[in-house]
Design a protein around this motif. Structure first.
Motif, PDB file in Angstrom:
ATOM      1  N   GLY A   1       0.814  -1.209   0.000  1.00 23.09           N
ATOM      2  CA  GLY A   1       0.000   0.000   0.000  1.00 23.09           C
ATOM      3  C   GLY A   1       0.850   1.262   0.000  1.00 23.09           C
ATOM      4  O   GLY A   1       0.554   2.224  -0.711  1.00 23.09           O
ATOM      5  N   VAL A   2       1.922   1.258   0.780  1.00 25.65           N
ATOM      6  CA  VAL A   2       2.816   2.415   0.811  1.00 25.65           C
ATOM      7  C   VAL A   2       3.490   2.591  -0.548  1.00 25.65           C
ATOM      8  O   VAL A   2       3.584   3.709  -1.071  1.00 25.65           O
ATOM      9  CB  VAL A   2       3.857   2.266   1.944  1.00 25.65           C
ATOM     10  N   ILE A   3       3.943   1.495  -1.149  1.00 23.88           N
ATOM     11  CA  ILE A   3       4.586   1.570  -2.474  1.00 23.88           C
ATOM     12  C   ILE A   3       3.602   2.105  -3.506  1.00 23.88           C
ATOM     13  O   ILE A   3       3.938   2.979  -4.315  1.00 23.88           O
ATOM     14  CB  ILE A   3       5.135   0.192  -2.882  1.00 23.88           C
ATOM     15  N   ALA A   4       2.377   1.601  -3.485  1.00 19.84           N
ATOM     16  CA  ALA A   4       1.372   2.060  -4.449  1.00 19.84           C
ATOM     17  C   ALA A   4       1.064   3.542  -4.237  1.00 19.84           C
ATOM     18  O   ALA A   4       0.915   4.304  -5.203  1.00 19.84           O
ATOM     19  CB  ALA A   4       0.107   1.223  -4.325  1.00 19.84           C
ATOM     20  N   LEU A   5       0.983   3.978  -3.001  1.00 22.09           N
ATOM     21  CA  LEU A   5       0.707   5.388  -2.706  1.00 22.09           C
ATOM     22  C   LEU A   5       1.839   6.286  -3.190  1.00 22.09           C
ATOM     23  O   LEU A   5       1.599   7.333  -3.794  1.00 22.09           O
ATOM     24  CB  LEU A   5       0.471   5.570  -1.205  1.00 22.09           C
TER      25      LEU A   5
ATOM     26  N   TYR B   1       1.718   6.488  -6.982  1.00 20.91           N
ATOM     27  CA  TYR B   1       0.585   7.301  -7.425  1.00 20.91           C
ATOM     28  C   TYR B   1       0.885   8.781  -7.225  1.00 20.91           C
ATOM     29  O   TYR B   1       0.645   9.595  -8.113  1.00 20.91           O
ATOM     30  CB  TYR B   1      -0.683   6.902  -6.665  1.00 20.91           C
ATOM     31  N   LEU B   2       1.409   9.136  -6.063  1.00 25.97           N
ATOM     32  CA  LEU B   2       1.689  10.539  -5.779  1.00 25.97           C
ATOM     33  C   LEU B   2       2.827  11.069  -6.643  1.00 25.97           C
ATOM     34  O   LEU B   2       2.814  12.228  -7.041  1.00 25.97           O
ATOM     35  CB  LEU B   2       2.013  10.730  -4.298  1.00 25.97           C
ATOM     36  N   SER B   3       3.804  10.244  -6.956  1.00 30.22           N
ATOM     37  CA  SER B   3       4.915  10.715  -7.790  1.00 30.22           C
ATOM     38  C   SER B   3       4.455  10.921  -9.231  1.00 30.22           C
ATOM     39  O   SER B   3       5.021  11.717  -9.966  1.00 30.22           O
ATOM     40  CB  SER B   3       6.081   9.739  -7.744  1.00 30.22           C
ATOM     41  N   ARG B   4       3.437  10.195  -9.654  1.00 32.25           N
ATOM     42  CA  ARG B   4       2.918  10.351 -11.007  1.00 32.25           C
ATOM     43  C   ARG B   4       2.058  11.596 -11.146  1.00 32.25           C
ATOM     44  O   ARG B   4       2.043  12.225 -12.180  1.00 32.25           O
ATOM     45  CB  ARG B   4       2.078   9.125 -11.375  1.00 32.25           C
ATOM     46  N   THR B   5       1.334  11.952 -10.108  1.00 33.00           N
ATOM     47  CA  THR B   5       0.401  13.070 -10.208  1.00 33.00           C
ATOM     48  C   THR B   5       0.937  14.350  -9.597  1.00 33.00           C
ATOM     49  O   THR B   5       0.299  15.381  -9.700  1.00 33.00           O
ATOM     50  CB  THR B   5      -0.928  12.719  -9.512  1.00 33.00           C
ATOM     51  N   ALA B   6       2.111  14.316  -8.961  1.00 36.02           N
ATOM     52  CA  ALA B   6       2.666  15.515  -8.335  1.00 36.02           C
ATOM     53  C   ALA B   6       3.118  16.497  -9.416  1.00 36.02           C
ATOM     54  O   ALA B   6       3.598  16.097 -10.464  1.00 36.02           O
ATOM     55  CB  ALA B   6       3.832  15.146  -7.432  1.00 36.02           C
ATOM     56  N   PRO B   7       2.973  17.809  -9.163  1.00 38.94           N
ATOM     57  CA  PRO B   7       3.375  18.792 -10.168  1.00 38.94           C
ATOM     58  C   PRO B   7       4.880  18.782 -10.430  1.00 38.94           C
ATOM     59  O   PRO B   7       5.321  19.139 -11.494  1.00 38.94           O
ATOM     60  CB  PRO B   7       2.924  20.130  -9.587  1.00 38.94           C
TER      61      PRO B   7
END
Length: 99
Positions: free
Chosen positions: A31-35, A38-44
């Protein structure tokens, strides 16, 4: 009645508890890896999507008059021939219309 073996845990209790604990920690790590992914893909500040190339019109083909002018500029034809062919292209009644 509920407290067999003095409330202690025997081999049948330790096995499922160990497996379930390992599964719980595996789910937490995944779950931590997936989070993070996900955040690194959508972060500006993360990697941006590849730019979309602008839509451009197809290249224009040169007109017959432009081709004729290019031939004159390259020295393939003489100015008199250029004028005669240009008059023919424009329909001004060149040598072909005399007969």
């Amino acid at each position: 009645m509920l407290y067999w073996n003095d409330g202690g845990m025997n081999g049948w209790g330790i096995g499922p508890m160990t497996v379930s604990t390992l599964l719980l920690w595996a789910l937490v790590v995944l779950g931590v890896i997936a989070l993070v992914r996900y955040l690194s893909r959508t972060a500006p500040h993360g990697p941006a999507a590849p730019p979309v190339p602008p839509v451009t019109a197809p290249p224009m083909l040169p007109t017959p008059e432009q081709l004729l002018a290019e031939r004159l500029a390259r020295g393939e034809i003489e100015p008199d021939e250029y004028r005669a062919r240009l008059a023919t292209l424009r329909g001004a009644g060149g040598p072909a219309d005399s007969g």
